[in-house]
Design a protein around this motif. Sequence first.
Motif, PDB file in Angstrom:
ATOM      1  N   TYR A  66     -11.012  -1.914   6.192  1.00 56.65           N
ATOM      2  CA  TYR A  66     -10.271  -0.879   5.465  1.00 56.65           C
ATOM      3  C   TYR A  66      -9.178  -1.507   4.594  1.00 56.65           C
ATOM      4  O   TYR A  66      -9.006  -1.142   3.442  1.00 56.65           O
ATOM      5  CB  TYR A  66      -9.649   0.146   6.422  1.00 56.65           C
ATOM      6  N   TYR A  67      -8.457  -2.475   5.149  1.00 52.49           N
ATOM      7  CA  TYR A  67      -7.357  -3.093   4.415  1.00 52.49           C
ATOM      8  C   TYR A  67      -7.795  -4.303   3.592  1.00 52.49           C
ATOM      9  O   TYR A  67      -6.973  -4.943   2.935  1.00 52.49           O
ATOM     10  CB  TYR A  67      -6.223  -3.475   5.374  1.00 52.49           C
TER      11      TYR A  67
ATOM     12  N   GLN B 243      -2.613   5.596   1.267  1.00 53.31           N
ATOM     13  CA  GLN B 243      -3.566   4.594   1.736  1.00 53.31           C
ATOM     14  C   GLN B 243      -3.433   4.394   3.244  1.00 53.31           C
ATOM     15  O   GLN B 243      -4.433   4.295   3.951  1.00 53.31           O
ATOM     16  CB  GLN B 243      -3.334   3.260   1.024  1.00 53.31           C
TER      17      GLN B 243
ATOM     18  N   MET C  56       0.838  -1.199   0.000  1.00 56.51           N
ATOM     19  CA  MET C  56       0.000   0.000   0.000  1.00 56.51           C
ATOM     20  C   MET C  56       0.872   1.247   0.000  1.00 56.51           C
ATOM     21  O   MET C  56       2.033   1.204   0.389  1.00 56.51           O
ATOM     22  CB  MET C  56      -0.967  -0.003   1.179  1.00 56.51           C
TER      23      MET C  56
END
Length: 120
Positions: free
Chosen positions: A112-113, A86, A82
Amino acid sequence: MVATDETHNLIAGDKVSGTNVYNTTGDKIGSIYDVMIDKRSGKVAYAVMSFGGFLGMGEDYHPLPWSTLNYDTGMGGYVVPMSREQLEGGPHYGTRDTPQWDRDYETRVHDYYKTPYYWS
């Protein structure tokens, strides 16, 4: 005999703290501040990465699901797939904050991830 704090496949928790974190282009984006371990399963659930700030001031802590980190022996650190942007947009807290480490918070981190929940 003195206990070993690192083998080919294992590392002591206190050696993980301070390890650099890089993105896939090789840019250093932070370092591991701490790890969070599930008390019941013994699994490492999160690496709490610190980044931002200067000399420890203004730093933020970003919990990353452990599954997002890959150790790169050539770099001597962990690589995450990422960008800095991010990570900055992800769940985080400041040095004076304490997150509520409950399932709601953990779910937000994993969502989120886009990673599977470690407790599944």
